[in-house]
Scaffold this motif. Structure first.
Motif, PDB file in Angstrom:
ATOM      1  N   THR A   8       0.620  -1.021  -0.005  1.00  0.00           N
ATOM      2  CA  THR A   8       0.130  -0.016  -0.034  1.00  0.00           C
ATOM      3  C   THR A   8       0.761   1.340  -0.033  1.00  0.00           C
ATOM      4  N   HIS A   9       0.183   2.252  -0.712  1.00  0.00           N
ATOM      5  CA  HIS A   9       0.807   3.622  -0.335  1.00  0.00           C
ATOM      6  C   HIS A   9      -0.376   4.883  -0.730  1.00  0.00           C
ATOM      7  N   ASP A  10      -0.804   5.031   0.647  1.00  0.00           N
ATOM      8  CA  ASP A  10      -1.775   6.039   0.700  1.00  0.00           C
ATOM      9  C   ASP A  10      -3.205   5.603  -0.152  1.00  0.00           C
ATOM     10  N   ASN A  11      -3.469   4.243   0.193  1.00  0.00           N
ATOM     11  CA  ASN A  11      -4.491   3.663  -0.130  1.00  0.00           C
ATOM     12  C   ASN A  11      -5.457   3.209   0.706  1.00  0.00           C
ATOM     13  N   GLU A  12      -5.842   4.150   1.808  1.00  0.00           N
ATOM     14  CA  GLU A  12      -6.542   3.949   2.965  1.00  0.00           C
ATOM     15  C   GLU A  12      -8.003   3.608   2.730  1.00  0.00           C
ATOM     16  N   ALA A  13      -8.751   4.279   1.817  1.00  0.00           N
ATOM     17  CA  ALA A  13     -10.026   3.911   1.518  1.00  0.00           C
ATOM     18  C   ALA A  13     -10.076   2.441   0.724  1.00  0.00           C
ATOM     19  N   GLU A  14      -9.040   2.109  -0.075  1.00  0.00           N
ATOM     20  CA  GLU A  14      -9.057   0.950  -0.868  1.00  0.00           C
ATOM     21  C   GLU A  14      -8.920  -0.384   0.462  1.00  0.00           C
ATOM     22  N   LEU A  15      -7.808   0.105   1.051  1.00  0.00           N
ATOM     23  CA  LEU A  15      -7.671  -0.914   2.224  1.00  0.00           C
ATOM     24  C   LEU A  15      -8.620  -1.448   3.097  1.00  0.00           C
ATOM     25  N   VAL A  16      -9.379  -0.431   3.420  1.00  0.00           N
ATOM     26  CA  VAL A  16     -10.682  -0.771   3.937  1.00  0.00           C
ATOM     27  C   VAL A  16     -11.546  -1.683   3.376  1.00  0.00           C
ATOM     28  N   GLN A  17     -11.863  -1.531   1.995  1.00  0.00           N
ATOM     29  CA  GLN A  17     -12.565  -2.196   1.364  1.00  0.00           C
ATOM     30  C   GLN A  17     -12.019  -3.758   1.412  1.00  0.00           C
ATOM     31  N   THR A  18     -10.596  -3.860   0.903  1.00  0.00           N
ATOM     32  CA  THR A  18     -10.172  -5.234   0.982  1.00  0.00           C
ATOM     33  C   THR A  18     -10.123  -5.921   2.189  1.00  0.00           C
ATOM     34  N   LEU A  19      -9.821  -5.196   3.405  1.00  0.00           N
ATOM     35  CA  LEU A  19     -10.158  -5.899   4.837  1.00  0.00           C
ATOM     36  C   LEU A  19     -11.341  -6.270   5.041  1.00  0.00           C
ATOM     37  N   VAL A  48      -5.963   1.727   9.948  1.00  0.00           N
ATOM     38  CA  VAL A  48      -6.908   0.818   9.623  1.00  0.00           C
ATOM     39  C   VAL A  48      -6.315  -0.661   9.620  1.00  0.00           C
ATOM     40  N   ALA A  49      -5.161  -0.680   9.273  1.00  0.00           N
ATOM     41  CA  ALA A  49      -4.547  -2.242   9.407  1.00  0.00           C
ATOM     42  C   ALA A  49      -4.362  -2.649  11.064  1.00  0.00           C
ATOM     43  N   ASP A  50      -4.241  -1.450  11.980  1.00  0.00           N
ATOM     44  CA  ASP A  50      -4.147  -1.864  13.315  1.00  0.00           C
ATOM     45  C   ASP A  50      -5.551  -2.188  13.807  1.00  0.00           C
ATOM     46  N   ALA A  51      -6.584  -1.626  13.341  1.00  0.00           N
ATOM     47  CA  ALA A  51      -7.966  -1.758  13.721  1.00  0.00           C
ATOM     48  C   ALA A  51      -8.233  -3.428  13.138  1.00  0.00           C
ATOM     49  N   ALA A  52      -7.827  -3.399  12.097  1.00  0.00           N
ATOM     50  CA  ALA A  52      -8.288  -5.031  11.628  1.00  0.00           C
ATOM     51  C   ALA A  52      -7.463  -6.243  12.110  1.00  0.00           C
ATOM     52  N   GLY A  53      -6.322  -5.689  12.815  1.00  0.00           N
ATOM     53  CA  GLY A  53      -5.417  -6.740  13.354  1.00  0.00           C
ATOM     54  C   GLY A  53      -4.527  -7.371  12.561  1.00  0.00           C
ATOM     55  N   ALA A  54      -4.356  -6.557  11.353  1.00  0.00           N
ATOM     56  CA  ALA A  54      -3.168  -6.867  10.284  1.00  0.00           C
ATOM     57  C   ALA A  54      -1.794  -6.349  10.818  1.00  0.00           C
ATOM     58  N   ARG A  55      -0.838  -7.104  10.382  1.00  0.00           N
ATOM     59  CA  ARG A  55       0.543  -6.645  10.630  1.00  0.00           C
ATOM     60  C   ARG A  55       0.926  -5.235   9.531  1.00  0.00           C
ATOM     61  N   PHE A  56       1.377  -4.261  10.209  1.00  0.00           N
ATOM     62  CA  PHE A  56       1.625  -3.176   9.105  1.00  0.00           C
ATOM     63  C   PHE A  56       3.142  -2.953   9.278  1.00  0.00           C
ATOM     64  N   CYS A  57       3.869  -3.213   8.095  1.00  0.00           N
ATOM     65  CA  CYS A  57       5.204  -3.093   7.897  1.00  0.00           C
ATOM     66  C   CYS A  57       5.503  -1.857   7.156  1.00  0.00           C
ATOM     67  N   THR A  58       6.533  -1.069   7.660  1.00  0.00           N
ATOM     68  CA  THR A  58       7.092   0.160   6.979  1.00  0.00           C
ATOM     69  C   THR A  58       8.543  -0.098   6.497  1.00  0.00           C
TER      70      THR A  58
END
Length: 177
Positions: A8-19, A48-58
């Motif tokens: 992802t790169h600045d895809n917050e809305a799209e990330l919400v849809q997929t998750l 968004v990743a944190d709220a979904a319980g996903a691992r977010f790697c920078t």
């Protein structure tokens, strides 16, 4: 079990849809973990990743990420893509009998215009990419991105469809006007 990985790169809305589309897979016990590989997002992707319980790697190395994944199979998706239909049963059946990579079928409801289908090449992850963890780890090299893991030859087709990420991105472009 299945690990879903996205970049992802600045895809917050799209990330919400997929998750949100993946929740049913987690509830049914198919999806064991979700890993988001970030490329310097400045929006709310990490929240968004944190709220979904996903691992977010920078900062990440793809080989290390793949080795640390809990699932024995990897599902690589573009941020914004959404599996639909009986995707949970379809993937579970395939994982129990399949040994090679597979992709979703294209969505019959979301097709590119005719001229774009003729002239534009499909993005490597437009139909997702399902592969065994051992194969993914064997292919991984330093500096790789998810697109680099995709092999074009010898890929099976799942009967389930995937709404491609460009549909979500198209909605965002329309909403921004």
């Amino acid at each position: 079990m299945l690990t879903v990985i996205m970049e992802t790169h600045d895809n917050e809305a799209e990330l919400v849809q997929t998750l949100s589309a993946l929740v049913s897979g987690a509830v049914d016990g198919l999806v064991s973990d979700v890993i988001i590989l970030d490329h310097g997002s400045c929006d709310g992707c990490s929240q968004v990743a944190d709220a979904a319980g996903a691992r977010f790697c920078t900062s990440w190395d793809l080989g290390e990420i793949l080795r640390s994944a809990r699932g024995e199979w990897m599902l690589l998706l573009e941020t914004g893509a959404r599996p639909c239909g009986r995707w949970i049963d379809d993937i579970a059946d395939y994982m129990s009998s399949g040994r090679t990579a597979a992709r979703f079928s294209p969505s019959r409801l979301h097709r590119r215009p005719f001229l774009k289908r003729l002239t534009a090449r499909r993005a490597p992850l437009e139909l997702g990419y399902l592969l065994p963890k051992v194969e993914a780890v064997a292919r991984a090299r330093a500096g790789m991105r998810l697109n680099d893991l995709v092999a074009i030859q010898g890929v099976r087709r799942l009967s389930s469809e995937l709404v491609p990420a460009w549909v979500a991105l198209g909605h965002r472009a329309t909403d921004d006007r």
